[in-house]
Design a protein around this motif. Structure first.
Motif, mmCIF file in Angstrom:
data_model
loop_
_atom_site.group_PDB
_atom_site.id
_atom_site.type_symbol
_atom_site.label_atom_id
_atom_site.label_comp_id
_atom_site.label_asym_id
_atom_site.label_seq_id
_atom_site.Cartn_x
_atom_site.Cartn_y
_atom_site.Cartn_z
ATOM 1 N N GLU A 4 0.976 -1.245 -0.017
ATOM 2 C CA GLU A 4 0.032 0.015 -0.085
ATOM 3 C C GLU A 4 0.894 1.409 0.050
ATOM 4 O O GLU A 4 0.753 2.202 -0.663
ATOM 5 N N LYS A 25 -3.810 -8.641 3.395
ATOM 6 C CA LYS A 25 -4.754 -8.412 4.531
ATOM 7 C C LYS A 25 -5.459 -9.617 4.954
ATOM 8 O O LYS A 25 -5.733 -9.965 5.978
ATOM 9 N N ARG A 56 -4.376 -5.852 -0.319
ATOM 10 C CA ARG A 56 -5.730 -6.381 0.070
ATOM 11 C C ARG A 56 -5.765 -8.067 0.273
ATOM 12 O O ARG A 56 -6.293 -8.564 0.976
#
Length: 125
Positions: free
Chosen positions: A68, A111, A108
């Protein structure tokens, strides 16, 4: 920076801003900026992939947030290049934006992998 200063100096010394050499210099400058943005984006992606592979070698989930941050850096570079008048539709800018998008998607995924690993660890104990 230096090229911009030289262009400004040339124009202030009396050269026509529409002179073919000055126009070509500006095109070369924008080309170099776009190339730098793409090269930096590719380098950030390569470093992120390398760090993820190293984490996976040791059986760990790749660090969350690293991709990110890299995507934000790429997008900041793209934004700065746009301020310097590099066209949005330029092929290298489009490719750099695609790299930023891929980095966000990768983060993502990480995560989700991290939360799944946490759930499995909680269920095992």
């Amino acid at each position: 920076e230096i090229i911009k200063a030289l262009i400004a100096l040339t124009v202030s010394a009396g050269a026509a801003k529409s002179h073919p050499y000055l126009l070509r210099t500006e095109v070369i400058l924008l080309d170099r900026i776009a190339e730098r943005v793409l090269r930096d984006a590719q380098e950030l992606q390569r470093k992120d992939q390398s760090a993820a592979e190293n984490s996976e070698k040791f059986g760990r989930v790749p660090p969350v947030g690293q991709a990110e941050k890299a995507a934000e850096t790429v997008e900041a570079s793209i934004k700065q290049a746009r301020k310097e008048r590099v066209k949005t539709g330029e092929a290298r800018m489009v490719e750099a934006a695609a790299i930023a998008k891929a980095l966000r998607i990768e983060d993502r995924l990480r995560k989700r992998m991290a939360s799944r690993a946490a759930r499995q660890a909680a269920a095992a104990s």
